[in-house]
Design a protein around this motif. Structure first.
Motif, short mmCIF file in Angstrom:
data_model
loop_
_atom_site.label_atom_id
_atom_site.label_comp_id
_atom_site.label_asym_id
_atom_site.label_seq_id
_atom_site.Cartn_x
_atom_site.Cartn_y
_atom_site.Cartn_z
N ALA A 29 9.83 15.03 16.15
CA ALA A 29 9.58 14.29 17.40
C ALA A 29 8.17 13.71 17.47
CB ALA A 29 9.82 15.20 18.60
N ALA A 30 7.34 14.05 16.48
CA ALA A 30 5.95 13.59 16.50
C ALA A 30 5.86 12.10 16.18
CB ALA A 30 5.13 14.39 15.48
N ARG A 31 4.85 11.48 16.79
CA ARG A 31 4.52 10.08 16.50
C ARG A 31 3.05 10.05 16.07
NH1 ARG A 31 6.61 10.09 21.47
NH2 ARG A 31 4.68 9.30 22.40
N PRO A 32 2.79 10.35 14.80
CA PRO A 32 1.40 10.48 14.36
C PRO A 32 0.75 9.16 13.96
CG PRO A 32 2.85 11.07 12.56
CD PRO A 32 3.73 10.75 13.74
N LEU A 33 -0.55 9.11 14.12
CA LEU A 33 -1.39 8.06 13.57
C LEU A 33 -2.26 8.71 12.51
CD1 LEU A 33 -2.66 5.19 13.58
CD2 LEU A 33 -4.27 6.03 15.31
N PHE A 34 -2.26 8.15 11.30
CA PHE A 34 -3.09 8.67 10.22
C PHE A 34 -4.45 7.96 10.23
CE2 PHE A 34 1.00 10.07 8.96
CZ PHE A 34 0.87 11.06 8.00
N LEU A 35 -5.50 8.71 9.95
CA LEU A 35 -6.84 8.16 9.80
C LEU A 35 -7.41 8.62 8.47
CD1 LEU A 35 -9.40 6.70 10.85
CD2 LEU A 35 -10.07 8.88 11.90
N GLY A 36 -7.79 7.67 7.62
CA GLY A 36 -8.35 8.02 6.32
C GLY A 36 -9.32 6.97 5.82
N ASP A 37 -9.73 7.13 4.56
CA ASP A 37 -10.74 6.23 4.01
C ASP A 37 -10.36 5.66 2.64
OD1 ASP A 37 -11.12 8.87 2.83
OD2 ASP A 37 -12.97 8.09 1.98
N THR A 38 -9.10 5.88 2.20
CA THR A 38 -8.69 5.39 0.89
C THR A 38 -7.29 4.79 0.93
OG1 THR A 38 -7.61 7.43 0.13
CG2 THR A 38 -10.00 7.27 -0.19
N ASP A 39 -6.95 4.11 -0.16
CA ASP A 39 -5.60 3.55 -0.27
C ASP A 39 -4.55 4.66 -0.32
OD1 ASP A 39 -6.26 4.46 -2.87
OD2 ASP A 39 -6.28 2.43 -3.72
N HIS A 40 -4.94 5.85 -0.75
CA HIS A 40 -3.99 6.97 -0.76
C HIS A 40 -3.57 7.33 0.67
CE1 HIS A 40 -1.81 10.39 -2.16
NE2 HIS A 40 -2.61 11.26 -1.58
N ASP A 41 -4.52 7.30 1.60
CA ASP A 41 -4.18 7.58 3.00
C ASP A 41 -3.19 6.56 3.53
OD1 ASP A 41 -6.03 9.87 3.65
OD2 ASP A 41 -7.49 8.41 2.98
N CYS A 42 -3.42 5.31 3.19
CA CYS A 42 -2.51 4.24 3.60
C CYS A 42 -1.12 4.46 3.01
CB CYS A 42 -3.08 2.89 3.17
SG CYS A 42 -2.07 1.47 3.60
N ALA A 43 -1.07 4.80 1.72
CA ALA A 43 0.21 5.01 1.05
C ALA A 43 0.96 6.20 1.63
CB ALA A 43 -0.02 5.22 -0.44
N VAL A 44 0.24 7.26 1.96
CA VAL A 44 0.88 8.44 2.55
C VAL A 44 1.47 8.11 3.91
CG1 VAL A 44 0.39 10.72 3.52
CG2 VAL A 44 -0.48 10.13 1.26
N ALA A 45 0.71 7.39 4.72
CA ALA A 45 1.22 7.00 6.03
C ALA A 45 2.47 6.14 5.90
CB ALA A 45 0.14 6.26 6.81
N LYS A 46 2.43 5.18 5.00
CA LYS A 46 3.59 4.29 4.81
C LYS A 46 4.79 5.07 4.30
CE LYS A 46 1.06 -0.04 4.17
NZ LYS A 46 0.71 -1.16 3.23
N ALA A 47 4.55 6.04 3.42
CA ALA A 47 5.64 6.83 2.86
C ALA A 47 6.35 7.65 3.93
CB ALA A 47 5.12 7.75 1.76
N THR A 48 5.63 8.01 4.98
CA THR A 48 6.22 8.78 6.07
C THR A 48 6.65 7.89 7.23
OG1 THR A 48 4.04 9.20 7.06
CG2 THR A 48 4.85 10.82 5.47
N GLY A 49 6.47 6.58 7.08
CA GLY A 49 6.89 5.65 8.12
C GLY A 49 5.99 5.60 9.33
N ASN A 50 4.70 5.87 9.11
CA ASN A 50 3.76 5.93 10.23
C ASN A 50 2.59 4.98 10.05
OD1 ASN A 50 4.82 8.22 11.94
ND2 ASN A 50 4.71 9.24 9.95
N ASP A 51 1.87 4.76 11.15
CA ASP A 51 0.72 3.87 11.17
C ASP A 51 -0.51 4.55 10.59
OD1 ASP A 51 2.31 1.98 12.41
OD2 ASP A 51 1.59 2.46 14.44
N CYS A 52 -1.44 3.73 10.12
CA CYS A 52 -2.68 4.25 9.54
C CYS A 52 -3.83 3.33 9.90
CB CYS A 52 -2.54 4.34 8.02
SG CYS A 52 -3.99 5.00 7.16
#
Length: 211
Positions: A156-179
């Motif tokens: 039920a969570a709607r998370p926003l990811f915050l990071g500093d690398t392309d890996h953070d972006c890829a992880v967010a996209k893999a889980t279907g979430n914003d970054c």
């Protein structure tokens, strides 16, 4: 509220450890008889995950040095400098503001979990997170599986990811979430701008993407 959780990255996002990261890498390169990283800007242009591929870009010959041999050496060099790394500007204030908005805050890192908890204790911010998740090894391959598991356990969570690398972006996209990506960490702003995620120069600017 658009989001229920903020999922923080640690190294480079919460922790301002770019300088000691460069120093630790150079100590490792010295042991390998390789050329040193000449500047932070060069470091940011080649850093990335998995770490073994970043080492290869530094010139490490894995026929001479195994990654399993080098990883604990780097960790030792890094930990010897860890007390010199503080929080990035605005982290504490942003954590407080996010908490006041009612979002729960999770720390998700490719750092080994005991090492991560030790650094959080050193910084005095362990209690600021509703959950802390790290890897069970020091090889820093990926935190995607951690993120996938967390999302499966919190449907039920709607998370926003915050990071500093392309890996953070890829992880967010893999889980279907914003970054949202922070430009003051381990990769260059120029690279981050190519990834399709919003890029901020100050941690506090994150709030404009939440409210």
């Amino acid at each position: 509220m658009k989001y229920t959780h903020l999922i923080w990255d640690f190294n480079g996002t919460v922790l301002d450890d770019v300088a000691i990261g460069v120093e630790s890498a150079n100590a490792l390169l010295t042991r390998c008889g390789l050329s040193l990283i000449p500047s932070v800007s060069y470091y940011r242009s080649i850093f990335g995950f998995p770490i073994c591929e970043y080492y290869a870009r530094l010139g490490v010959d894995f026929k001479k040095f195994s990654f399993e041999e080098l990883a604990p050496i780097w960790v030792s060099e890094y930990l010897s400098r860890a007390d010199r790394a503080g929080l990035n500007d605005g982290v504490l204030q942003t954590m407080e503001a996010v908490r006041s908005l009612g979002l729960r805050q999770i720390l998700l890192s490719a750092t080994e979990i005991d090492m991560l908890r030790g650094q959080l204790d050193l910084l005095g911010i362990a209690g600021g997170f509703d959950g802390v998740f790290g890897l069970d090894n020091i090889h820093a391959v990926s935190k995607e599986n951690l993120a996938m598991l967390w999302c499966e356990q919190n449907p039920a969570a709607r998370p926003l990811f915050l990071g500093d690398t392309d890996h953070d972006c890829a992880v967010a996209k893999a889980t279907g979430n914003d970054c949202v990506l922070f430009s003051g960490g381990h990769q260059s702003k120029e690279h981050l701008m190519t990834l399709g995620c919003p890029v901020i120069d100050k941690i506090a600017d994150l709030l404009s993407y939440i409210v």
